[in-house]
Design a protein around this motif. Structure first.
Motif, short mmCIF file in Angstrom:
data_model
loop_
_atom_site.label_atom_id
_atom_site.label_comp_id
_atom_site.label_asym_id
_atom_site.label_seq_id
_atom_site.Cartn_x
_atom_site.Cartn_y
_atom_site.Cartn_z
N ASN A 1 5.75 6.93 2.19
CA ASN A 1 6.01 8.36 2.37
C ASN A 1 5.64 8.74 3.79
OD1 ASN A 1 5.87 11.22 2.40
ND2 ASN A 1 5.41 11.27 0.23
N ARG A 2 6.59 9.28 4.53
CA ARG A 2 6.38 9.59 5.96
C ARG A 2 5.81 10.99 6.22
NH1 ARG A 2 8.60 5.52 8.87
NH2 ARG A 2 10.36 4.41 7.98
N ALA A 3 5.59 11.77 5.20
CA ALA A 3 5.08 13.13 5.42
C ALA A 3 3.76 13.06 6.19
CB ALA A 3 4.88 13.84 4.09
N PRO A 4 3.57 13.93 7.19
CA PRO A 4 2.38 13.86 8.03
C PRO A 4 1.07 14.03 7.25
CG PRO A 4 3.91 15.56 8.82
CD PRO A 4 4.49 14.97 7.60
N TRP A 5 1.05 14.87 6.27
CA TRP A 5 -0.16 15.12 5.49
C TRP A 5 -0.44 14.00 4.49
CZ3 TRP A 5 0.98 14.91 0.40
CH2 TRP A 5 2.31 15.14 0.03
N TYR A 6 0.58 13.25 4.14
CA TYR A 6 0.48 12.25 3.07
C TYR A 6 -0.50 11.13 3.43
CZ TYR A 6 1.93 8.96 -0.53
OH TYR A 6 1.96 8.09 -1.59
N GLY A 7 -0.39 10.62 4.64
CA GLY A 7 -1.26 9.52 5.07
C GLY A 7 -2.72 9.87 4.97
N GLN A 8 -3.08 11.07 5.40
CA GLN A 8 -4.48 11.48 5.33
C GLN A 8 -4.97 11.58 3.89
OE1 GLN A 8 -6.60 11.63 7.89
NE2 GLN A 8 -4.84 10.78 8.96
N LYS A 9 -4.10 12.09 3.03
CA LYS A 9 -4.46 12.22 1.62
C LYS A 9 -4.71 10.85 0.99
CE LYS A 9 -3.00 14.82 -2.43
NZ LYS A 9 -2.00 15.72 -2.99
N VAL A 10 -3.85 9.89 1.27
CA VAL A 10 -4.01 8.54 0.72
C VAL A 10 -5.25 7.89 1.30
CG1 VAL A 10 -2.99 6.23 0.56
CG2 VAL A 10 -1.56 8.24 0.23
N LEU A 11 -5.48 8.05 2.59
CA LEU A 11 -6.67 7.44 3.21
C LEU A 11 -7.96 8.00 2.61
CD1 LEU A 11 -5.51 7.23 6.94
CD2 LEU A 11 -5.86 5.32 5.33
N ARG A 12 -7.99 9.29 2.28
CA ARG A 12 -9.16 9.88 1.61
C ARG A 12 -9.35 9.24 0.24
NH1 ARG A 12 -7.25 14.66 3.92
NH2 ARG A 12 -6.27 15.30 1.97
N ARG A 13 -8.26 9.02 -0.47
CA ARG A 13 -8.35 8.39 -1.79
C ARG A 13 -8.84 6.93 -1.67
NH1 ARG A 13 -7.16 12.49 -4.96
NH2 ARG A 13 -5.15 13.49 -4.82
N ILE A 14 -8.37 6.25 -0.64
CA ILE A 14 -8.83 4.87 -0.40
C ILE A 14 -10.34 4.87 -0.20
CG2 ILE A 14 -8.83 3.00 1.31
CD1 ILE A 14 -5.78 3.50 1.62
N GLN A 15 -10.85 5.79 0.59
CA GLN A 15 -12.29 5.86 0.82
C GLN A 15 -13.06 6.13 -0.47
OE1 GLN A 15 -13.89 4.83 3.48
NE2 GLN A 15 -11.84 4.32 4.18
N THR A 16 -12.52 7.00 -1.31
CA THR A 16 -13.16 7.29 -2.60
C THR A 16 -13.23 6.04 -3.46
OG1 THR A 16 -12.39 9.58 -2.51
CG2 THR A 16 -13.00 8.72 -4.68
N ILE A 17 -12.14 5.30 -3.52
CA ILE A 17 -12.11 4.08 -4.33
C ILE A 17 -13.07 3.04 -3.77
CG2 ILE A 17 -10.66 2.15 -5.10
CD1 ILE A 17 -8.31 4.23 -5.13
N LYS A 18 -13.12 2.92 -2.44
CA LYS A 18 -14.05 1.97 -1.82
C LYS A 18 -15.50 2.35 -2.10
CE LYS A 18 -11.25 0.00 1.85
NZ LYS A 18 -11.10 -0.22 3.28
#
Length: 169
Positions: free
Chosen positions: A141-158
């Protein structure tokens, strides 16, 4: 506006729900077995293998994408004709067909979490063979806000994974 479920979607609903329930109870069993010292006949070998399992960064990415896209709902239907836990679009399915030269893939396959992840892997392996996390997010998904949202979720899972390691000790 929500669309009515097709017959195929209805047919997939029950097996997906059963799979999710089984996975939920398997997780609860592993959790309880770990903290209860494997009492009541709990399979110690299975619990120990679960404890040793550590998610790779790429698996964490997949979980983050699933949570971001559908909160884990395999029957999710988006407003732009995107389906399943990864919100697969018809264009995405067309790309999978082009890459694999396999016309048996169809859009409703996205309601099956296994097939959705299989299609995701086909696209990622072809366009992002190094499995670069940032490239994988942009590819999905290329939406500009999308990457940040996924990266925050990655940090939560980590963070969860780190806590899980501490709790195991």
């Amino acid at each position: 506006m929500k669309k009515a479920m097709t017959d195929t979607q209805k047919a997939l609903a029950a097996p997906c729900a059963i799979l999710l329930i089984l996975l939920f109870f398997a997780g609860i069993g592993a959790f309880l077995g770990y903290f209860s010292g494997y009492d009541d006949g709990y399979d110690k070998a299975a619990a120990e293998s679960m404890e040793k399992y550590t998610l790779t960064d790429y698996q964490i990415l997949q979980l983050a994408l699933i949570y971001t896209e559908s909160e884990g709902n395999p029957l999710a239907v988006g407003k732009n004709n995107d389906l399943g836990c990864l919100q697969i679009t018809p264009v995405y399915v067309d790309e999978v067909r082009r890459i694999t030269k396999d016309t048996t893939y169809c859009h409703t396959d996205a309601f099956n979490p296994e097939k959705a992840l299989e299609m995701f892997s086909v696209v990622q392996d072809y366009h992002n063979p190094s499995h670069d996390i940032d490239a994988a997010i942009r590819l999905h998904n290329r939406a500009p806000w999308y990457g940040q949202k996924v990266l925050r979720r990655i940090q939560t899972i980590k963070q969860y994974e780190e806590y899980r390691k501490i709790v195991k000790k």
